[in-house]
Motif scaffolding. Structure first.
Motif, short mmCIF file in Angstrom:
data_model
loop_
_atom_site.label_atom_id
_atom_site.label_comp_id
_atom_site.label_asym_id
_atom_site.label_seq_id
_atom_site.Cartn_x
_atom_site.Cartn_y
_atom_site.Cartn_z
N PHE A 157 0.83 -1.20 0.00
CA PHE A 157 0.00 0.00 0.00
C PHE A 157 0.87 1.26 0.00
CE2 PHE A 157 -3.69 -2.53 1.76
CZ PHE A 157 -4.54 -2.26 0.69
N VAL A 158 1.94 1.24 0.78
CA VAL A 158 2.87 2.38 0.82
C VAL A 158 3.48 2.62 -0.56
CG1 VAL A 158 5.06 3.21 1.76
CG2 VAL A 158 3.39 2.15 3.28
N ALA A 159 3.86 1.52 -1.22
CA ALA A 159 4.45 1.63 -2.56
C ALA A 159 3.43 2.17 -3.57
CB ALA A 159 4.97 0.27 -3.01
N VAL A 160 2.16 1.75 -3.43
CA VAL A 160 1.10 2.28 -4.30
C VAL A 160 0.97 3.79 -4.09
CG1 VAL A 160 -1.38 2.31 -4.74
CG2 VAL A 160 -0.22 0.13 -4.45
N TRP A 161 1.00 4.19 -2.83
CA TRP A 161 0.90 5.63 -2.50
C TRP A 161 2.08 6.39 -3.11
CZ3 TRP A 161 3.64 8.88 1.17
CH2 TRP A 161 3.02 10.12 1.37
N PHE A 162 3.28 5.82 -3.01
CA PHE A 162 4.46 6.45 -3.63
C PHE A 162 4.25 6.59 -5.14
CE2 PHE A 162 7.60 4.86 -0.18
CZ PHE A 162 7.38 6.01 0.56
N ASN A 163 3.62 5.57 -5.73
CA ASN A 163 3.40 5.57 -7.18
C ASN A 163 2.49 6.72 -7.60
OD1 ASN A 163 3.54 4.78 -9.83
ND2 ASN A 163 2.39 2.88 -9.58
N TYR A 164 1.52 7.07 -6.75
CA TYR A 164 0.62 8.17 -7.07
C TYR A 164 1.21 9.53 -6.67
CZ TYR A 164 -3.13 4.98 -8.35
OH TYR A 164 -3.88 4.03 -8.99
N GLN A 165 1.95 9.57 -5.57
CA GLN A 165 2.50 10.83 -5.07
C GLN A 165 3.76 11.27 -5.82
OE1 GLN A 165 -0.29 12.03 -3.16
NE2 GLN A 165 1.44 13.01 -2.17
N TRP A 166 4.70 10.33 -5.99
CA TRP A 166 5.99 10.68 -6.61
C TRP A 166 6.38 9.62 -7.64
CZ3 TRP A 166 5.98 10.41 -1.01
CH2 TRP A 166 5.78 11.64 -0.40
N PRO A 167 5.60 9.51 -8.72
CA PRO A 167 5.86 8.45 -9.71
C PRO A 167 7.21 8.57 -10.41
CG PRO A 167 4.26 10.03 -10.56
CD PRO A 167 4.46 10.36 -9.11
N ASP A 168 7.68 9.81 -10.58
CA ASP A 168 8.92 10.01 -11.34
C ASP A 168 10.16 10.16 -10.46
OD1 ASP A 168 7.46 9.98 -13.73
OD2 ASP A 168 6.94 12.10 -13.47
N THR A 169 9.98 10.08 -9.16
CA THR A 169 11.14 10.23 -8.27
C THR A 169 11.25 9.04 -7.32
OG1 THR A 169 9.76 11.62 -6.83
CG2 THR A 169 11.22 12.75 -8.38
N VAL A 170 10.48 9.07 -6.25
CA VAL A 170 10.58 8.02 -5.22
C VAL A 170 10.22 6.64 -5.79
CG1 VAL A 170 9.75 7.20 -2.99
CG2 VAL A 170 10.07 9.64 -3.37
N PHE A 171 9.07 6.57 -6.50
CA PHE A 171 8.66 5.26 -6.99
C PHE A 171 9.58 4.77 -8.10
CE2 PHE A 171 6.14 2.20 -9.41
CZ PHE A 171 5.86 1.31 -8.38
N GLU A 172 10.03 5.66 -8.94
CA GLU A 172 10.96 5.25 -10.00
C GLU A 172 12.25 4.71 -9.38
OE1 GLU A 172 13.16 7.01 -14.02
OE2 GLU A 172 11.83 8.28 -12.84
N PHE A 173 12.68 5.33 -8.28
CA PHE A 173 13.86 4.83 -7.56
C PHE A 173 13.62 3.42 -7.04
CE2 PHE A 173 16.16 4.22 -3.56
CZ PHE A 173 17.47 4.44 -3.97
N LEU A 174 12.45 3.18 -6.43
CA LEU A 174 12.12 1.84 -5.94
C LEU A 174 12.07 0.84 -7.09
CD1 LEU A 174 9.22 2.56 -3.39
CD2 LEU A 174 11.61 2.01 -2.88
N LEU A 175 11.49 1.26 -8.20
CA LEU A 175 11.34 0.38 -9.36
C LEU A 175 12.71 -0.02 -9.90
CD1 LEU A 175 8.84 -0.68 -10.86
CD2 LEU A 175 9.13 1.18 -12.49
N ASN A 176 13.59 0.95 -10.06
CA ASN A 176 14.92 0.66 -10.58
C ASN A 176 15.78 -0.11 -9.58
OD1 ASN A 176 14.68 1.83 -13.16
ND2 ASN A 176 15.01 3.87 -12.33
N SER A 177 15.54 0.12 -8.29
CA SER A 177 16.30 -0.59 -7.25
C SER A 177 15.97 -2.07 -7.23
CB SER A 177 16.01 0.01 -5.87
OG SER A 177 16.43 1.34 -5.81
N SER A 178 14.77 -2.42 -7.71
CA SER A 178 14.38 -3.83 -7.73
C SER A 178 14.46 -4.43 -9.13
CB SER A 178 12.94 -3.97 -7.21
OG SER A 178 12.03 -3.32 -8.08
#
Length: 477
Positions: free
Chosen positions: A350-371
């Motif tokens: 759920f936290v990751a989903v929230w990141f995806n909506y709040q900061w799709p091009d920064t925080v979530f992109e970082f998580l996506l690339n990190s995995s």
């Protein structure tokens, strides 16, 4: 006489029937990435994308054979993480277990958002975030009820994917050779494989670029080995899944992509505009092809979400058993469900989903690339683990070696070389480079934590040691 599924020593219940495991094994190789990601690969490599899929498919077949060898001898919810713990050291089991958990938690956010986009198109009165929430809550509830609920959901999700792909191959195959009544496609046979600048229009190097684009759509094949520990006949389920992985990849991946690149020229604008499968269906004259494919993609997304939640929770459960995660993760309810592990995983989802909506091009992109490269790291660890586990199984109970890796150890080392080559080649690609570097950084951080933790904590806690010994009993005399 009770009809309740048997409870294993670790508290999980054998609630998955053979039909569940069979469909999980088949559906595990058909991810949403196959439907939505193949068009980019075709655009880069042309018909040569078939070679890219074949190369990655071969790599997955070899890795699954190694994993099948270990899982048939010792079916456990921790799968390769538990085997790495035993064969390579506690640091390895801890590191790859948490990295794999992290990978699937991020996938939960990606798939929940993808599914929500489709549902919002159909019912715009509900906002996209609302659909993401609904989907996550429903599948979380299903996983919390019992493992058989997960199995039943996945049986039908995977069944729809399998039927859809099979129908696509049959109908498309007939159209390719002009045998489909009423088809609007000219039925050029195999001509499209070479008639637009050849089989490799962008040169042989494009095959490797294609490999980078398709490799991650194969992630999920290993889920059946985690689920086997909760099945009626784990050894048989793993053996069957391992032996059938070749035809599953050949039919579902190579078969369907072959249909696409023979129905349409590889450089057809409709492939990149509408997606490869929609473009192929539209070329035949299938009405509402886009909506038909949206239903199939949504099913694939829900299947991936369902399996991702199951997989993340079982890995957390196994880590908890070994003292590498909170002890509450290792506890099960009366129905044999690791409730805390499921809720812990879904909270981060759920936290990751929230990141995806709040900061799709920064925080979530970082998580996506990190995995992003974790899949390759997992396969690499499976290879190194199998090199050690073969000797352990042969020494302690050779009767358990019912599935054997071909050409051991030479093919194992060859697979290691293939995976390392892909990782190195990713460094030459701008997107791939970021994924490899960030994923390597994440992996290094987890390994350091594991090593420091081991040094400070000393011997493994008694409960975890007992859990580890239970896993070992299945390969001990």
């Amino acid at each position: 006489m009770s009809t309740q599924p048997a409870t294993s020593p670790d508290g999980l219940k054998a609630g998955l029937k053979n039909r569940h495991l069979s469909m999980i094994a088949i559906g595990g190789v058909i991810g949403a990435g196959l439907f939505v990601g193949s068009s980019a690969g075709i655009a880069k490599a042309g018909p040569g994308i078939l070679v890219s899929y074949a190369l990655v498919g071969l790599m997955v077949v070899l890795v699954m054979r190694m994993l099948g060898e270990m899982a048939a001898a010792d079916p456990t919810s921790g799968s390769f993480s538990a085997y790495a713990d035993r064969a390579l050291g506690r640091w390895a089991g801890f590191s790859i277990g948490w990295l794999y958990w992290f990978f699937w938690v991020v996938v939960l956010a990606v798939e929940a958002t993808a599914g929500a986009k489709i549902l919002e198109e159909w019912w715009p009165s509900v906002p996209q975030w609302g659909w993401a929430l609904i989907v996550m809550v429903v599948l979380t509830a299903a996983n919390l009820v019992s493992v058989s609920s997960y199995g039943e959901f996945e049986f039908w999700f995977a069944g729809i994917k399998v039927v859809a792909i099979a129908a696509f191959i049959v109908i498309g195959g007939l159209a390719v050779f002009g045998l489909l009544p009423g088809s609007e496609n000219e039925g050029a046979g195999l001509a499209h494989l070479t008639d637009h600048s050849g089989f490799l229009p962008n040169g042989p190097g494009a095959i490797l670029t294609g490999v980078l684009l398709v490799v991650f759509s194969f992630m999920g094949s290993e889920i059946v080995t985690l689920a086997a520990g909760e099945s009626e006949d784990p050894q048989r389920a793993v053996s069957k899944a391992t032996n059938s992985v070749i035809w599953r990849i050949a039919v579902f991946y190579l078969g369907s992509i072959f249909v696409v690149v023979t129905l349409l020229p590889w450089d057809s604008k409709s492939i990149t505009k509408n997606g490869s499968y929609v473009a192929a269906l539209e070329s035949i004259g299938i009405p509402h092809a886009g909506q038909v494919m949206n239903v199939i993609v949504l099913t694939a997304v829900l299947s991936c979400l369902n399996s991702g939640l199951y997989t993340a929770s079982r890995m957390a459960f196994s880590l908890g058993q070994r003292g590498d995660a909170p002890a509450s993760f290792a506890k099960t309810t009366a129905r044999g469900v690791p409730q805390a592990a499921i809720l812990g995983s879904v909270v981060f989802g759920f936290v990751a989903v929230w990141f995806n909506y709040q900061w799709p091009d920064t925080v979530f992109e970082f998580l996506l690339n990190s995995s992003g490269a974790v899949a390759l790291f997992v396969w690499l660890v499976i290879c190194f683990t199998q090199l050690r586990m073969r000797g352990i199984i042969l020494r302690e109970n050779p009767d358990k070696l019912v599935v054997r890796m071909w050409g051991f150890p030479y093919l194992t080392w060859a697979t290691i070389g293939m995976i390392l080559f892909v990782l190195v080649y990713m460094l030459t690609d701008e997107t791939g480079r970021e994924q490899v570097l960030l994923s390597t950084g994440a992996a290094a951080l987890v390994v350091v934590i594991a090593l420091v933790r081991d040094k400070l904590a000393g011997p493994r806690p008694v409960a975890a040691a007992q859990a580890s010994s239970k896993e070992s009993e299945s390969v001990a005399p």
